[in-house]
Design an enzyme around this catalytic site. Structure first.
Site, PDB file in Angstrom:
ATOM      1  N   LYS A 183       0.916  -1.046  -0.014  1.00 18.23           N
ATOM      2  CA  LYS A 183      -0.014  -0.033   0.136  1.00 18.23           C
ATOM      3  C   LYS A 183       1.018   1.317  -0.038  1.00 18.23           C
ATOM      4  O   LYS A 183       1.464   1.633   0.969  1.00 18.23           O
ATOM      5  CB  LYS A 183      -0.910  -0.008   1.054  1.00 18.23           C
ATOM      6  CG  LYS A 183      -1.913   1.045   1.086  1.00 18.23           C
ATOM      7  CD  LYS A 183      -1.674   2.376   1.539  1.00 18.23           C
ATOM      8  CE  LYS A 183      -2.652   3.489   1.150  1.00 18.23           C
ATOM      9  NZ  LYS A 183      -2.258   4.735   1.385  1.00 18.23           N
ATOM     10  N   GLY A 236       6.685   5.827   8.032  1.00 16.91           N
ATOM     11  CA  GLY A 236       5.974   6.908   7.758  1.00 16.91           C
ATOM     12  C   GLY A 236       6.073   7.827   9.255  1.00 16.91           C
ATOM     13  O   GLY A 236       7.051   7.303   9.952  1.00 16.91           O
ATOM     14  N   GLU A 258       9.396   1.902  10.913  1.00 16.23           N
ATOM     15  CA  GLU A 258      10.324   2.907  10.722  1.00 16.23           C
ATOM     16  C   GLU A 258       9.698   4.203  10.824  1.00 16.23           C
ATOM     17  O   GLU A 258       8.902   4.655   9.866  1.00 16.23           O
ATOM     18  CB  GLU A 258      11.127   2.529   9.496  1.00 16.23           C
ATOM     19  CG  GLU A 258      12.488   3.407   9.271  1.00 16.23           C
ATOM     20  CD  GLU A 258      12.543   4.490   8.904  1.00 16.23           C
ATOM     21  OE1 GLU A 258      12.556   5.764   9.921  1.00 16.23           O
ATOM     22  OE2 GLU A 258      12.457   4.732   7.744  1.00 16.23           O
ATOM     23  N   CYS A 292      13.766  10.970   7.130  1.00 18.14           N
ATOM     24  CA  CYS A 292      13.798  10.977   8.639  1.00 18.14           C
ATOM     25  C   CYS A 292      15.096  10.934   9.193  1.00 18.14           C
ATOM     26  O   CYS A 292      15.354  11.016  10.465  1.00 18.14           O
ATOM     27  CB  CYS A 292      13.116   9.473   9.011  1.00 18.14           C
ATOM     28  SG  CYS A 292      13.532   8.044   8.077  1.00 18.14           S
ATOM     29  N   GLU A 391       9.258  16.741  14.866  1.00 21.27           N
ATOM     30  CA  GLU A 391       9.790  16.670  13.404  1.00 21.27           C
ATOM     31  C   GLU A 391       8.917  17.542  12.401  1.00 21.27           C
ATOM     32  O   GLU A 391       7.815  17.481  12.364  1.00 21.27           O
ATOM     33  CB  GLU A 391       9.596  15.039  12.936  1.00 21.27           C
ATOM     34  CG  GLU A 391      10.270  14.712  11.729  1.00 21.27           C
ATOM     35  CD  GLU A 391       9.850  13.289  11.205  1.00 21.27           C
ATOM     36  OE1 GLU A 391      10.961  12.869  10.730  1.00 21.27           O
ATOM     37  OE2 GLU A 391       9.054  12.702  11.665  1.00 21.27           O
TER      38      GLU A 391
END
Length: 486
Positions: A183, A236, A258, A292, A391
């Site tokens: 997906k 994500g 992750e 990230c 973030e």
């Protein structure tokens, strides 16, 4: 307008139940293509197809799986130019990034896990001498630890790399004998369908690979909660990862997560400042900071604080911002208007919190179309500011000064995140000593480079589990113990 994309379910290209949605080029705001909207029932059908295909695929010879993965890599390379052009158009990456870091890395990962399919899955355990007792006669007992495929794996991928990220999940999962439901992120899913085409042409049996998409949460939620799914591999945001983990927990599904990062870059007073700036500056230059692992949170010892800010300001000011298809562009757009607005709101928040904007901070001039954010540097920050703790996922660097090494380490560890941190020091032994004390899944010492066989993953809210190299094969397997009397 290009032909609307169809779903890939059970080896068949399938019309979506809920129509299509537009995939937008972040640089031009033009329509790249039409992606399919899968219904919940279609996602469940994809998972059921993967379940049906699993027994036969899991029993194929490793050499057969390796040959298919190798052929798929050949086909991705055959269509390299078209694949890179599509990746650039839907993700907004520069031409160089789309070619070298997206498509090339994606194909390389299929090659790596073609070899990975041939890695031993059995490990001998030293024999154990047991005395006679309630468990049986005395004897010497041998044992093997055997890696078995988990089963059906849902791979939910991020928008920042529509080739390398899916390849890093699909290839090791298939190499280990799992079947997959992929997906992709809604913003740039078309590249993943090209990957599925290559796998189908390479001879992947029907149902082994399935791809479903949607612009909203329906497809992703179904891909997680389907009773046919044994494991979810997700890249994500931490917030979405937490929600997925809750669903997985109820069904005891395996997870590989992750998630977000707020990488600390510790610059000690004996560091090579030019090298540190070149590394930290990748937050501005590499995919507009939408990564990230970016060293977004700069912790700098006071003796070199002013000099580092001066160099970073100059670096940010010399980066060409513009059309990712144009030669010489370093900073392209961010993925969407909504994300651009989010980044800009963080910069404004930083101002209100007392940070000083020393570079960027305004929308780049001359870009009436496209989702552009100027490389931005925030100084005079403190560790309690939201711009330091949260973030941002854009080309924004925050700088926090510290006095001594102990304070720098404490600041680095005072974070909800722990993905990859960095240390710059002219004394390598000192840098390694600091690195060992950082609560992060990885630490770069005088580099932002990575060893692609080293384990990758995060501490704390940055994730669960490890992948990359052989560690990815382990992540997509279960350990089985086989014991026998000697």
């Amino acid at each position: 307008m290009t032909t609307p994309q169809r779903l890939f379910i059970g080896g068949e290209w399938t019309e979506p139940d809920d129509g299509h949605y537009e995939v937008i080029n972040p640089a031009t705001e033009d329509v790249v293509g039409l992606a399919p909207e899968a219904s919940r029932a279609q996602v469940y059908a994809a998972a059921a197809a993967a379940r049906e295909a699993f027994p036969a695929w899991s029993r194929t010879r490793p050499e057969q799986r390796a040959a298919i993965l190798d052929r798929a890599a050949d086909l991705m390379q055959r269509d390299f130019a078209a694949n890179a052009a599509l990746a650039r158009a839907e993700s907004g990456a520069t031409t160089g990034t789309a070619r070298s870091m997206q498509v090339a890395v994606g194909a390389a990962r299929f090659r790596r896990y073609a070899r990975g399919a041939l890695e031993p899955v059995e490990e001998a355990i030293p024999p154990q001498i047991n005395e006679a007792g309630p468990m049986g006669r005395a004897g010497i007992f041998g044992a093997l630890a055997v890696r078995q495929p988990v089963g059906v794996v849902t791979c939910i991928t991020s928008y920042n790399n529509p080739w390398a990220n899916p390849a890093g999940k699909v290839a090791p999962a298939l190499a280990m004998g799992n079947t997959v439901v992929v997906k992709p992120a809604p913003q740039d899913p078309l590249s993943v369908y090209r990957m599925a085409e290559a796998l189908a042409e390479a001879g992947v049996p029907a149902g082994v690979v399935n791809v479903v998409t949607g612009s909203g949460p329906v497809a992703g939620e179904a891909a997680v909660d389907s009773p046919d799914v044994d494991m979810v591999s997700f890249t994500g945001s931490t917030a979405v990862g937490q929600r997925i983990a809750e669903v997985c927990g109820r069904g005891m599904k395996r997870q590989l997560m992750e998630l977000g990062g707020k990488g600390a870059a510790l610059v000690l007073d004996d560091a090579d400042l030019d090298a540190a700036v070149a590394g930290i500056g990748t937050t501005f230059s590499f995919y507009s900071g939408q990564i990230c692992t970016a060293p977004t949170r700069v912790l700098v010892q006071r003796g070199v604080h002013g000099a580092l800010i001066e160099r970073l300001t100059a670096y940010a000011g010399h980066l060409p911002v513009g059309d990712p298809a144009a030669k010489g562009t370093v900073v392209g757009p961010v993925i969407s208007a909504a994300h651009r607005d989010r980044i800009e709101s963080y910069v404004e928040l930083g101002r209100k919190e007392g940070a000083r904007v020393v570079a960027g901070g305004e929308r780049p001039a001359g870009h009436d179309r496209g989702f552009y954010v100027a490389p931005t540097l925030l100084a005079d920050c403190t560790n309690d500011m939201r711009v330091v703790r949260e973030e941002i996922f854009g080309p924004v660097v925050v700088v926090v000064p510290f006095d001594d090494e102990e304070e720098g380490i404490a600041l680095a560890n005072d974070s909800d995140y722990g993905l990859i941190d960095y240390v710059w020091s002219g004394d390598v032994a000192r840098a390694f000593g600091v690195a060992r004390r950082l609560r992060a899944g990885g630490v770069g010492v005088n580099t932002i480079g990575r060893n692609m066989e080293a384990p990758f993953g995060g501490f704390k809210r940055s994730g669960v589990g490890r992948d990359v190299g052989s560690y990815a094969l382990h992540a997509y397997s279960e350990l089985q113990a086989i014991v026998w009397p000697g």
